[in-house]
Enzyme design. Structure first.
Site, PDB file in Angstrom:
ATOM      1  N   CYS A  78     -11.220  31.825  18.886  1.00 43.78           N
ATOM      2  CA  CYS A  78     -11.631  30.461  19.205  1.00 43.78           C
ATOM      3  C   CYS A  78     -10.995  29.483  18.233  1.00 43.78           C
ATOM      4  CB  CYS A  78     -13.154  30.326  19.163  1.00 43.78           C
ATOM      5  SG  CYS A  78     -13.833  30.483  17.492  1.00 43.78           S
TER       6      CYS A  78
ATOM      7  N   CYS B 296     -11.819  30.067  14.568  1.00 43.20           N
ATOM      8  CA  CYS B 296     -11.008  31.131  13.961  1.00 43.20           C
ATOM      9  C   CYS B 296      -9.661  30.570  13.538  1.00 43.20           C
ATOM     10  CB  CYS B 296     -10.778  32.273  14.949  1.00 43.20           C
ATOM     11  SG  CYS B 296     -12.252  33.008  15.655  1.00 43.20           S
TER      12      CYS B 296
ATOM     13  N   ASP C 141      23.003   6.462  25.424  1.00 45.99           N
ATOM     14  CA  ASP C 141      24.415   6.452  25.077  1.00 45.99           C
ATOM     15  C   ASP C 141      25.216   6.455  26.381  1.00 45.99           C
ATOM     16  OD1 ASP C 141      26.871   6.932  23.572  1.00 45.99           O
ATOM     17  OD2 ASP C 141      26.732   8.965  24.360  1.00 45.99           O
TER      18      ASP C 141
ATOM     19  N   ASP D  16      24.626  12.524  23.292  1.00 44.23           N
ATOM     20  CA  ASP D  16      25.213  13.866  23.269  1.00 44.23           C
ATOM     21  C   ASP D  16      26.248  14.072  22.175  1.00 44.23           C
ATOM     22  OD1 ASP D  16      27.353  12.339  24.302  1.00 44.23           O
ATOM     23  OD2 ASP D  16      28.118  14.093  25.379  1.00 44.23           O
TER      24      ASP D  16
ATOM     25  N   ASP E 267      25.844  10.086  17.858  1.00 41.40           N
ATOM     26  CA  ASP E 267      24.493   9.763  18.338  1.00 41.40           C
ATOM     27  C   ASP E 267      23.404  10.407  17.484  1.00 41.40           C
ATOM     28  OD1 ASP E 267      25.475   8.331  20.572  1.00 41.40           O
ATOM     29  OD2 ASP E 267      25.783  10.221  21.643  1.00 41.40           O
TER      30      ASP E 267
END
Length: 804
Positions: A28, A31, A480, A679, A683
């Site tokens: 749980c 725990c 971009d 990409d 960037d």
């Protein structure tokens, strides 16, 4: 079951490392919170995250102050299991297989124990029927609607089938029930008492504490009433027993745990499907012969044979043959991809047509499939900000419930009626049972697991629950241009030739000379010759002038390729092509002047075309309420042409990496939540600065590292899809937390008996067990709804544009 991932060693003893190892025995949120608190308290630990769903602990620590062995020992000292495996020994795929095996084993074990206990429940209910009727020792009418139904419906049936049972002496029935209950507590129910004792020794409490206290109190009260009924009678108390309730509670909790274990396997179904993509056996090609070996024995440099319809067993390059490959399970892209000699292939994808031989380049943890699985496991074990709220509540929850149970006991005893002690025990036990915090522990992790798995099935990889939650509040999308909105690979759009030369000839001479160049624009021209079936000629000389163009001799002809100034400098009249070149530039295309024998032969237009899906993606981002910006290092004319075609108005062009970063920071300074997609290496700073960075998988490794989300295929529509998925997931998280909290807010007072004075209703521990199990399952079921999330919006189909 054991798996570990340790970061690369660092010579500086004060540097940080990260270790992930398995933790068992957690049931749980309490725990999970206790194990995490224990690890965080260790010297040298900078951060600790414990996953209830994956049974893992990930710890960032300072190497000079602690070690993985010390951390594992700290967990073991709390009574929970922890296992460390040497680094590199277990790949993410193998670790996931071990987890799946462990979950299946846990489910089968719990199911077997639950079935055994429920059989005992049936026997206990039958034996308890005579004890509940007034003429066989019962001393009060039940206020529990469930027991009222049992006495009105079940009791007549039992009396009809087993009339002799009602003639047995009360002591025989009681001693039989006592022995049966003790057996159930010692065997199927032992797990709860052992863990509760371990928690007590470490001065903490969890779900097992509530179960052990509730059933233990009911058993002791019932045992005293069965063995020494005279003590109860002499003190004006009814010697009623709750043996069947104890067995029923253990049976229902075991059944609930079994269903939770099965549900956990369902929440991880997407990642398990990825694991199953790797074949078990593979054919190895050696000395002209094939032999089959287990995939675990593959090594880099081995040549493997893949037949049509088979899954490719490892990452590699095609060494012989040609085929098409279905990569849909990794990228979500349904169209097969052509692969020939020298082309890369990915383990887990499906070879569709021809038989090929593949030279293996990556195996085990370095393979692409294993890295994706590792990323998913890391994401599913991470914590969303909403999880902190659940953790804070859970850390105080169990002690508060125990206090409420004690106050309930005292309140009923103070009522002073003959049935006060009986109902005091029953109400206190009911409070303990109904308040198990399983639902709170499952509320956030189950939603994260299902959402990240669903995203991965369609090519969206989230790095963690925090990114998943932040993405839901995005306000500005910064895109971009090159490689994100556009394809990122220049293509020949048009070839214009004068009267003396044909388009094919212009392309042939230009392609032959540019075949010696490494410039991206040169690559576009060479690819155009291949696509149009133009045969290249022999090049006798070649000179590249950086930033200007190239010149050389092709089949005895002097050829120049570059801009208009480059041609003028070498005595070529470029004016006849300037008007057409200006039109090309206004359309966002780059004009390449081609001169043959000191005469302008033609102009080649090259452009980086926008992705066919970009306009739809940008429209969908706006529909989601986001403001969309485009930022690029390209010139303003090209940027504006791309923006017009993509449907954008906010454009910032001619930017250096630091200027892109400044734009993102400025938006954040205005209090806006920024999601950035890119990409390239340039960037990466902006992706890292943005509230959520989305990297295209086709881009650079640096960009993917800087991003929080990776799109596994070149389709910008996945960006709004990721935002919609994140918003839906956060909504499910909040629903789960609401129902987990409201369940206890309403359930605990009802269990304590607040409705009894006005309605006469008092819940039994048995009914509380039903409610507790239902609360956990409802949270899991709500999270599983995310598996039906519709990934792409219902836009009209995108028509591919033909260029060239």
């Amino acid at each position: 079951m054991g798996g570990v991932a340790i970061s690369a060693p660092n010579n500086d003893a004060n540097q940080s490392q990260r270790v992930t190892f398995q933790v068992t025995g957690m049931t749980c949120a309490a725990c999970q919170a206790y194990v995490q608190k224990t690890l965080s308290a260790e010297s040298g630990v900078q951060d600790a995250t414990v996953s209830l769903m994956l049974h893992t602990a990930t710890v960032e620590y300072r190497t000079g102050e602690t070690s993985p062995e010390v951390l594992v020992a700290a967990v073991q000292s709390t009574g929970y299991g922890a296992t460390l495996t040497p680094a590199g020994e277990t790949s993410a795929i193998r670790a996931q297989e071990q987890l799946a095996d462990a979950l299946r084993h846990e489910y089968r074990s719990l199911l077997r124990l639950a079935l055994m206990t429920m059989m005992a429940v049936l026997a206990a209910m039958v034996l308890s029927m005579p004890l509940m009727v007034p003429d066989h020792g019962s001393h009060h009418e039940s206020a529990d609607p469930m027991l009222v139904w049992v006495m009105s419906t079940v009791d007549p049936a039992v009396r009809f089938v087993l009339p002799s049972l009602y003639r047995l002496p009360r002591p025989i029935l009681l001693y039989s029930l006592l022995a049966m209950t003790l057996l159930v507590m010692v065997l199927p129910g032992r797990r709860y008492y052992v863990k509760a004792w371990a928690a007590l020794r470490h001065r903490t409490a969890d779900m097992n504490t509530l179960v052990a206290l509730g059933t233990g109190a009911a058993f002791l009260f019932s045992a005293l009433a069965a063995l020494w009924p005279s003590v109860f009678v002499e003190n004006g108390l009814a010697p009623d027993v709750y043996f069947e309730a104890v067995i029923f509670i253990i049976g229902l909790i075991l059944s609930g745990n079994a269903m939770e274990a099965r549900a956990k396997t369902q929440t991880a179904s997407a990642i398990q499907k990825l694991v199953e993509l790797q074949p078990r056996m593979v054919r190895v090609w050696s000395d002209g012969l094939e032999r089959e070996i287990p995939v675990e024995q593959l090594a880099v440099g081995t040549t493997i044979v893949i037949r049509p319809g088979e899954r490719i067993a490892a990452d590699g390059t095609v060494e012989f043959g040609a085929t098409s490959v279905d990569e849909s399970m990794l990228t979500g892209e349904s169209l097969p991809v052509a692969r020939g000699v020298g082309d890369p292939v990915t383990g887990g994808t499906v070879n569709q047509l021809g038989s090929v031989r593949v030279l293996v380049t990556a195996v085990g943890s370095s393979s692409r499939l294993s890295r994706i699985v590792a990323l998913l496991r890391e994401a599913q074990s991470s914590r969303a900000p909403l999880q902190h709220l659940a953790d804070q509540v859970s850390s105080y929850f169990v002690p508060i419930v125990v206090l409420i149970a004690l106050l309930t006991l005292v309140a009923w005893l103070v009522m002073g009626s003959q049935q006060g002690a009986i109902r005091a025990v029953a109400a206190a036990v009911t409070v303990l049972v109904i308040a198990c915090p399983c639902a709170m522990g499952l509320a956030i992790p189950t939603a994260i697991m299902v959402a990240t798995g669903r995203g991965a099935q369609h090519g969206i990889l989230f790095k963690g629950g925090e990114a998943l939650q932040r993405l839901a509040s995005s306000q500005v999308a910064v895109l971009d241009k090159t490689g994100t909105i556009t394809e990122g690979r220049p293509r020949v759009i048009r070839v214009m030739a004068n009267e003396r030369w044909s388009e094919e000839e212009v392309l042939r001479y230009a392609g032959s000379l540019e075949n010696r160049s490494e410039h991206p624009l040169a690559d576009a021209i060479v690819r155009a010759t291949t696509e149009r079936g133009v045969t290249l000629a022999e090049v006798e000389s070649f000179v590249a002038v950086p930033g200007r163009g190239v010149l050389g001799t092709v089949e005895g002809h002097k050829v120049l390729i570059g801009n208009s100034e480059f041609l003028r400098e070498r005595g070529v009249v470029a004016e006849p092509g300037l008007v057409e070149a200006g039109t090309m530039a206004n359309a966002g295309q780059t004009p390449m002047f081609v001169a043959i024998q000191q005469e302008l032969a033609g102009v080649i237009a090259i452009a980086d075309p926008i992705r066919s899906s970009s306009p739809t993606a940008i429209r969908e981002l706006r529909n989601l309420g986001l403001e969309v910006w485009m930022i690029t290092g390209d010139n303003i004319k090209t940027a504006e042409a791309v923006a017009r075609e993509a449907g954008l108005s906010a454009v910032h062009a001619g930017l250096l990496p630091e200027e892109k970063l400044a734009i993102v920071k400025d938006l954040q300074a205005q209090g806006r939540v920024v999601v950035m997609a890119g990409d390239g290496v340039n960037d990466a700073p902006s992706l890292a600065q943005a509230n959520v960075g989305i990297a295209m998988a086709s881009g650079s490794d640096i960009a993917r590292e800087a991003g929080d989300v990776t799109l596994m295929r070149a389709d910008l529509r996945l960006m709004p899809t990721a935002i919609r998925l994140s918003r839906r997931t956060v909504s499910v998280m909040r629903q789960n937390l609401f129902w987990a909290f409201i369940y206890n807010v309403v359930g605990i007072p009802v269990a304590a008996g607040v409705l009894y004075p006005s309605t006469g209703i008092l819940l039994s521990p048995v009914l509380a067990s039903f409610a507790m199990a239902f609360s956990s399952l409802s949270v899991v079921a709500n999270s599983l709804r995310l598996r039906r999330f519709e990934m792409l919006p219902s836009d009209p189909p995108i028509v591919e544009r033909r260029v060239g």
